[in-house]
Design a protein around this motif. Structure first.
Motif, PDB file in Angstrom:
ATOM      1  N   GLU A  27      46.768  65.624  -4.687  1.00 52.52           N
ATOM      2  CA  GLU A  27      46.306  64.506  -5.507  1.00 52.52           C
ATOM      3  C   GLU A  27      44.854  64.175  -5.202  1.00 52.52           C
ATOM      4  O   GLU A  27      44.046  63.914  -6.099  1.00 52.52           O
ATOM      5  CB  GLU A  27      47.187  63.279  -5.260  1.00 52.52           C
ATOM      6  N   ALA A  28      44.511  64.208  -3.905  1.00 53.70           N
ATOM      7  CA  ALA A  28      43.117  63.956  -3.521  1.00 53.70           C
ATOM      8  C   ALA A  28      42.203  65.039  -4.082  1.00 53.70           C
ATOM      9  O   ALA A  28      41.101  64.758  -4.558  1.00 53.70           O
ATOM     10  CB  ALA A  28      43.000  63.888  -1.995  1.00 53.70           C
ATOM     11  N   SER A  29      42.688  66.295  -4.007  1.00 52.76           N
ATOM     12  CA  SER A  29      41.900  67.402  -4.545  1.00 52.76           C
ATOM     13  C   SER A  29      41.728  67.275  -6.054  1.00 52.76           C
ATOM     14  O   SER A  29      40.642  67.504  -6.594  1.00 52.76           O
ATOM     15  CB  SER A  29      42.583  68.733  -4.203  1.00 52.76           C
ATOM     16  N   ARG A  30      42.817  66.896  -6.735  1.00 59.72           N
ATOM     17  CA  ARG A  30      42.743  66.732  -8.187  1.00 59.72           C
ATOM     18  C   ARG A  30      41.759  65.619  -8.562  1.00 59.72           C
ATOM     19  O   ARG A  30      40.959  65.754  -9.484  1.00 59.72           O
ATOM     20  CB  ARG A  30      44.128  66.394  -8.743  1.00 59.72           C
ATOM     21  N   SER A  31      41.838  64.514  -7.821  1.00 57.96           N
ATOM     22  CA  SER A  31      40.938  63.391  -8.082  1.00 57.96           C
ATOM     23  C   SER A  31      39.488  63.797  -7.863  1.00 57.96           C
ATOM     24  O   SER A  31      38.598  63.463  -8.656  1.00 57.96           O
ATOM     25  CB  SER A  31      41.298  62.212  -7.174  1.00 57.96           C
ATOM     26  N   LEU A  32      39.250  64.555  -6.774  1.00 58.71           N
ATOM     27  CA  LEU A  32      37.891  65.021  -6.490  1.00 58.71           C
ATOM     28  C   LEU A  32      37.407  65.973  -7.573  1.00 58.71           C
ATOM     29  O   LEU A  32      36.257  65.885  -8.030  1.00 58.71           O
ATOM     30  CB  LEU A  32      37.861  65.712  -5.125  1.00 58.71           C
ATOM     31  N   ASN A  33      38.292  66.874  -8.005  1.00 54.87           N
ATOM     32  CA  ASN A  33      37.909  67.815  -9.059  1.00 54.87           C
ATOM     33  C   ASN A  33      37.568  67.100 -10.350  1.00 54.87           C
ATOM     34  O   ASN A  33      36.628  67.485 -11.059  1.00 54.87           O
ATOM     35  CB  ASN A  33      39.036  68.820  -9.306  1.00 54.87           C
ATOM     36  N   LEU A  34      38.344  66.043 -10.668  1.00 54.30           N
ATOM     37  CA  LEU A  34      38.055  65.280 -11.878  1.00 54.30           C
ATOM     38  C   LEU A  34      36.710  64.583 -11.784  1.00 54.30           C
ATOM     39  O   LEU A  34      35.946  64.550 -12.757  1.00 54.30           O
ATOM     40  CB  LEU A  34      39.166  64.251 -12.119  1.00 54.30           C
ATOM     41  N   ARG A  35      36.415  64.037 -10.594  1.00 51.10           N
ATOM     42  CA  ARG A  35      35.113  63.379 -10.416  1.00 51.10           C
ATOM     43  C   ARG A  35      33.971  64.380 -10.515  1.00 51.10           C
ATOM     44  O   ARG A  35      32.934  64.104 -11.129  1.00 51.10           O
ATOM     45  CB  ARG A  35      35.068  62.655  -9.067  1.00 51.10           C
ATOM     46  N   LEU A  36      34.186  65.564  -9.900  1.00 49.16           N
ATOM     47  CA  LEU A  36      33.151  66.591  -9.970  1.00 49.16           C
ATOM     48  C   LEU A  36      32.954  67.077 -11.398  1.00 49.16           C
ATOM     49  O   LEU A  36      31.820  67.277 -11.855  1.00 49.16           O
ATOM     50  CB  LEU A  36      33.522  67.777  -9.064  1.00 49.16           C
ATOM     51  N   GLN A  37      34.074  67.245 -12.106  1.00 49.48           N
ATOM     52  CA  GLN A  37      33.985  67.684 -13.490  1.00 49.48           C
ATOM     53  C   GLN A  37      33.260  66.642 -14.335  1.00 49.48           C
ATOM     54  O   GLN A  37      32.421  66.976 -15.179  1.00 49.48           O
ATOM     55  CB  GLN A  37      35.389  67.930 -14.051  1.00 49.48           C
ATOM     56  N   GLY A  38      33.595  65.368 -14.092  1.00 52.38           N
ATOM     57  CA  GLY A  38      32.916  64.296 -14.822  1.00 52.38           C
ATOM     58  C   GLY A  38      31.426  64.271 -14.524  1.00 52.38           C
ATOM     59  O   GLY A  38      30.601  64.074 -15.422  1.00 52.38           O
ATOM     60  N   ALA A  39      31.073  64.482 -13.237  1.00 54.85           N
ATOM     61  CA  ALA A  39      29.658  64.494 -12.861  1.00 54.85           C
ATOM     62  C   ALA A  39      28.928  65.672 -13.499  1.00 54.85           C
ATOM     63  O   ALA A  39      27.784  65.544 -13.954  1.00 54.85           O
ATOM     64  CB  ALA A  39      29.529  64.556 -11.335  1.00 54.85           C
ATOM     65  N   MET A  40      29.611  66.828 -13.548  1.00 60.91           N
ATOM     66  CA  MET A  40      28.999  68.004 -14.171  1.00 60.91           C
ATOM     67  C   MET A  40      28.787  67.789 -15.668  1.00 60.91           C
ATOM     68  O   MET A  40      27.738  68.145 -16.217  1.00 60.91           O
ATOM     69  CB  MET A  40      29.882  69.234 -13.926  1.00 60.91           C
ATOM     70  N   LEU A  41      29.790  67.188 -16.318  1.00 58.69           N
ATOM     71  CA  LEU A  41      29.656  66.924 -17.754  1.00 58.69           C
ATOM     72  C   LEU A  41      28.537  65.920 -18.012  1.00 58.69           C
ATOM     73  O   LEU A  41      27.761  66.075 -18.973  1.00 58.69           O
ATOM     74  CB  LEU A  41      30.976  66.397 -18.312  1.00 58.69           C
ATOM     75  N   ALA A  42      28.459  64.896 -17.148  1.00 57.83           N
ATOM     76  CA  ALA A  42      27.396  63.898 -17.314  1.00 57.83           C
ATOM     77  C   ALA A  42      26.026  64.524 -17.104  1.00 57.83           C
ATOM     78  O   ALA A  42      25.074  64.241 -17.851  1.00 57.83           O
ATOM     79  CB  ALA A  42      27.613  62.748 -16.322  1.00 57.83           C
ATOM     80  N   ALA A  43      25.923  65.399 -16.080  1.00 60.05           N
ATOM     81  CA  ALA A  43      24.646  66.067 -15.829  1.00 60.05           C
ATOM     82  C   ALA A  43      24.271  66.990 -16.978  1.00 60.05           C
ATOM     83  O   ALA A  43      23.098  67.068 -17.389  1.00 60.05           O
ATOM     84  CB  ALA A  43      24.728  66.852 -14.522  1.00 60.05           C
ATOM     85  N   GLU A  44      25.285  67.701 -17.505  1.00 56.91           N
ATOM     86  CA  GLU A  44      25.017  68.600 -18.629  1.00 56.91           C
ATOM     87  C   GLU A  44      24.599  67.812 -19.868  1.00 56.91           C
ATOM     88  O   GLU A  44      23.664  68.200 -20.576  1.00 56.91           O
ATOM     89  CB  GLU A  44      26.271  69.422 -18.927  1.00 56.91           C
ATOM     90  N   GLU A  45      25.288  66.691 -20.103  1.00 53.18           N
ATOM     91  CA  GLU A  45      24.935  65.845 -21.246  1.00 53.18           C
ATOM     92  C   GLU A  45      23.520  65.310 -21.100  1.00 53.18           C
ATOM     93  O   GLU A  45      22.741  65.268 -22.060  1.00 53.18           O
ATOM     94  CB  GLU A  45      25.935  64.688 -21.351  1.00 53.18           C
ATOM     95  N   GLN A  46      23.177  64.909 -19.876  1.00 51.14           N
ATOM     96  CA  GLN A  46      21.830  64.391 -19.628  1.00 51.14           C
ATOM     97  C   GLN A  46      20.782  65.473 -19.841  1.00 51.14           C
ATOM     98  O   GLN A  46      19.693  65.212 -20.358  1.00 51.14           O
ATOM     99  CB  GLN A  46      21.746  63.840 -18.200  1.00 51.14           C
ATOM    100  N   ALA A  47      21.121  66.703 -19.457  1.00 46.75           N
ATOM    101  CA  ALA A  47      20.172  67.803 -19.614  1.00 46.75           C
ATOM    102  C   ALA A  47      19.906  68.128 -21.074  1.00 46.75           C
ATOM    103  O   ALA A  47      18.874  68.714 -21.406  1.00 46.75           O
ATOM    104  CB  ALA A  47      20.702  69.050 -18.907  1.00 46.75           C
ATOM    105  N   TYR A  48      20.814  67.748 -21.963  1.00 49.83           N
ATOM    106  CA  TYR A  48      20.664  68.036 -23.393  1.00 49.83           C
ATOM    107  C   TYR A  48      20.299  66.791 -24.209  1.00 49.83           C
ATOM    108  O   TYR A  48      20.338  66.838 -25.433  1.00 49.83           O
ATOM    109  CB  TYR A  48      21.965  68.631 -23.945  1.00 49.83           C
ATOM    110  N   THR A  49      19.951  65.696 -23.543  1.00 46.92           N
ATOM    111  CA  THR A  49      19.701  64.435 -24.238  1.00 46.92           C
ATOM    112  C   THR A  49      18.286  63.937 -24.003  1.00 46.92           C
ATOM    113  O   THR A  49      17.769  63.987 -22.891  1.00 46.92           O
ATOM    114  CB  THR A  49      20.713  63.362 -23.765  1.00 46.92           C
ATOM    115  N   ASP A  50      17.680  63.432 -25.072  1.00 48.11           N
ATOM    116  CA  ASP A  50      16.385  62.765 -24.972  1.00 48.11           C
ATOM    117  C   ASP A  50      16.633  61.356 -24.455  1.00 48.11           C
ATOM    118  O   ASP A  50      17.343  60.566 -25.092  1.00 48.11           O
ATOM    119  CB  ASP A  50      15.703  62.727 -26.343  1.00 48.11           C
ATOM    120  N   THR A  51      16.076  61.032 -23.309  1.00 50.33           N
ATOM    121  CA  THR A  51      16.413  59.770 -22.645  1.00 50.33           C
ATOM    122  C   THR A  51      15.923  58.544 -23.414  1.00 50.33           C
ATOM    123  O   THR A  51      16.543  57.485 -23.341  1.00 50.33           O
ATOM    124  CB  THR A  51      15.822  59.744 -21.221  1.00 50.33           C
ATOM    125  N   LEU A  52      14.848  58.657 -24.161  1.00 47.51           N
ATOM    126  CA  LEU A  52      14.309  57.499 -24.874  1.00 47.51           C
ATOM    127  C   LEU A  52      15.157  57.132 -26.084  1.00 47.51           C
ATOM    128  O   LEU A  52      15.497  55.962 -26.301  1.00 47.51           O
ATOM    129  CB  LEU A  52      12.864  57.759 -25.306  1.00 47.51           C
TER     130      LEU A  52
END
Length: 332
Positions: free
Chosen positions: A144-169
Motif C-alpha cells: 500500500e505504501a509502495s502504491r501510494s508512492l507510485n501514485l504520487r510519483l506518477q502524479g508528479a511526473m504528469l504535472a512536470a510533463e504538463e508544465q513542460a508543455y504549457t505556456d506559464t503566462l
C-alpha cells in the motif's frame, strides 16, 4: 485417567481447533476457536459427519474408516456455508473412549481470518499462522505504501510533463507541445488546418502601458482563442505575441474563414487595463495539410507564415489562406 473436562481444557490451550468425538461418533467437546466459527450452532452432541464433509482420504466415508486413518492427514470442510476447508489429524486416545481430531486452516487461513474476524488470540501460541498473518499484514502495508508512492510519483511526473508543455503566462500549449502535436498528426496522416495568428500593435501596448498591461492583453487574447475553438483543437503560444491554432480534421475554408473572422472581431475590441484602453488587432494566416503531397511540419508552418505576412501587407486585421500555386500570391 484424565477427566474429560481437564482434557478439554488442556486441548483448548494447545490446539483451540480440536474436536473430541466419542465412540458413538458424537462430538463431546470442541475447541473455542472452532466453535467461534459457528457461534449460533453448538457442535457438542451432534454427529461429527453431520457437521463435516470428508474430502480426503476418499476411502474414509464413515467414521470407523476415519479412525483407521490414525496419524494420517485429513482434508474436510463444513457442510454449511461458508464451507471453510480444514486440514486435520486423527488421534484415538486409548482407554479414554474418545478420539481427538485436531484441525487447522492450512493455506485457507487468510480467508478464515477474513470470514470470521479471527485474531491472534484464536490460535495456539506455537501456530505458524500467527507469523503468516503478521507477514501478510506487513506485506500489505508495504504494498500500500509502495502504491501510494507510485501514485504520487506518477502524479508528479504528469504535472512536470504538463508544465513542460504549457505556456506559464497564458496557460496555453507552448511551442514544444505544438511540435509534438504536429508530429503526431502528420505521422497518423490526419488532415488539419494550421492557423498562425499575430497580435497587431502589441508592442505599442507594452511601450505605452508597461509589461503588466502586455501580459494582461496576452491572457485575454488566450481566453478569446480558447472560446472560439473546440475542446480537441490546439491553441499554442509560440512567441511573444504569436499564436498557432491547429484544427484537427477541419479543412473547410468557409468554416476556417468564419473562425478567423470571429477571432479578429473579438481581438479588435478594446481591452481595459487599469482604466487605460489597450488597442490591438489580429492578422491571421492559414495553411491546410491537404495542400501538401507529403506534409512536413516546417513546410506547413512556413506556408502559414507566408499567409500571415500577406494578411499584414493587406492592411492587418484580416485573414488570408496560403496559396499552394505560389509563395508570393495569396487567395482570400
Amino acid at each position: 485417567m484424565m477427566a474429560a473436562e481437564e482434557l478439554g481444557t488442556l486441548l483448548d490451550t494447545l490446539c483451540p481447533m480440536f474436536v473430541l468425538v466419542d465412540d458413538a461418533e458424537r462430538v463431546g467437546q470442541v475447541g473455542s476457536t472452532l466453535q467461534k466459527l459457528r457461534p449460533d450452532h453448538p457442535m457438542a452432541g451432534r454427529r461429527f459427519l453431520d457437521i463435516f464433509e470428508l474430502l480426503r482420504p476418499r476411502s474414509a466415508t464413515e467414521f470407523p474408516a476415519l479412525l483407521s486413518t490414525s496419524g494420517a492427514r485429513l482434508r474436510l470442510r463444513f457442510h454449511d456455508s461458508p464451507r471453510t476447508t480444514f486440514k486435520g489429524l486423527v488421534v484415538p486416545l486409548p482407554g479414554q473412549g474418545v478420539t481427538v481430531i485436531n484441525l487447522s486452516f492450512g493455506i485457507s487461513v487468510l480467508d478464515a481470518v477474513r470470514d470470521y474476524a479471527l485474531t491472534s488470540a484464536d490460535f495456539s501460541g506455537t501456530d505458524l499462522a500467527i507469523e503468516l498473518l503478521y507477514l501478510v499484514e506487513a506485506k500489505s502495508a508495504a504494498m500500500e505504501a509502495s502504491r501510494s508512492l507510485n501514485l504520487r510519483l506518477q502524479g508528479a511526473m504528469l504535472a512536470a510533463e504538463e508544465q513542460a508543455y504549457t505556456d506559464t503566462l497564458t496557460g496555453l500549449k507552448n511551442r514544444r507541445a505544438m511540435d509534438h502535436i504536429l508530429g503526431h498528426l502528420i505521422s497518423t496522416k490526419s488532415s488539419f488546418a494550421l492557423m498562425h495568428l499575430d497580435l497587431d500593435f502589441f508592442k505599442s501596448v507594452n511601450d505605452r502601458l508597461g509589461h503588466a498591461a502586455g501580459d494582461y492583453v496576452l491572457q485575454q487574447a488566450a481566453k478569446i482563442m480558447l472560446q472560439e475553438t473546440r475542446s480537441d483543437d490546439t491553441v499554442a503560444r509560440v512567441g511573444g505575441d504569436e499564436f498557432v491554432l491547429i484544427f484537427k480534421g477541419m479543412t473547410d475554408r468557409r468554416k476556417l474563414n468564419s473562425i478567423a473572422g470571429r477571432l479578429i472581431s473579438q481581438l479588435c475590441l478594446p481591452m481595459k487595463f487599469d482604466g487605460s484602453a489597450c488597442g490591438i488587432s489580429a492578422s491571421v494566416g492559414t495553411a491546410l495539410s491537404t495542400q501538401f503531397e507529403s506534409p512536413k511540419a516546417q513546410d506547413i508552418l512556413h506556408a502559414a507564415d507566408l499567409a500571415l505576412y500577406a494578411a499584414k501587407r493587406n492592411g492587418r486585421s484580416c485573414h488570408r489562406f496560403y496559396c499552394e500555386m505560389s509563395d508570393t500570391r495569396q487567395s482570400g
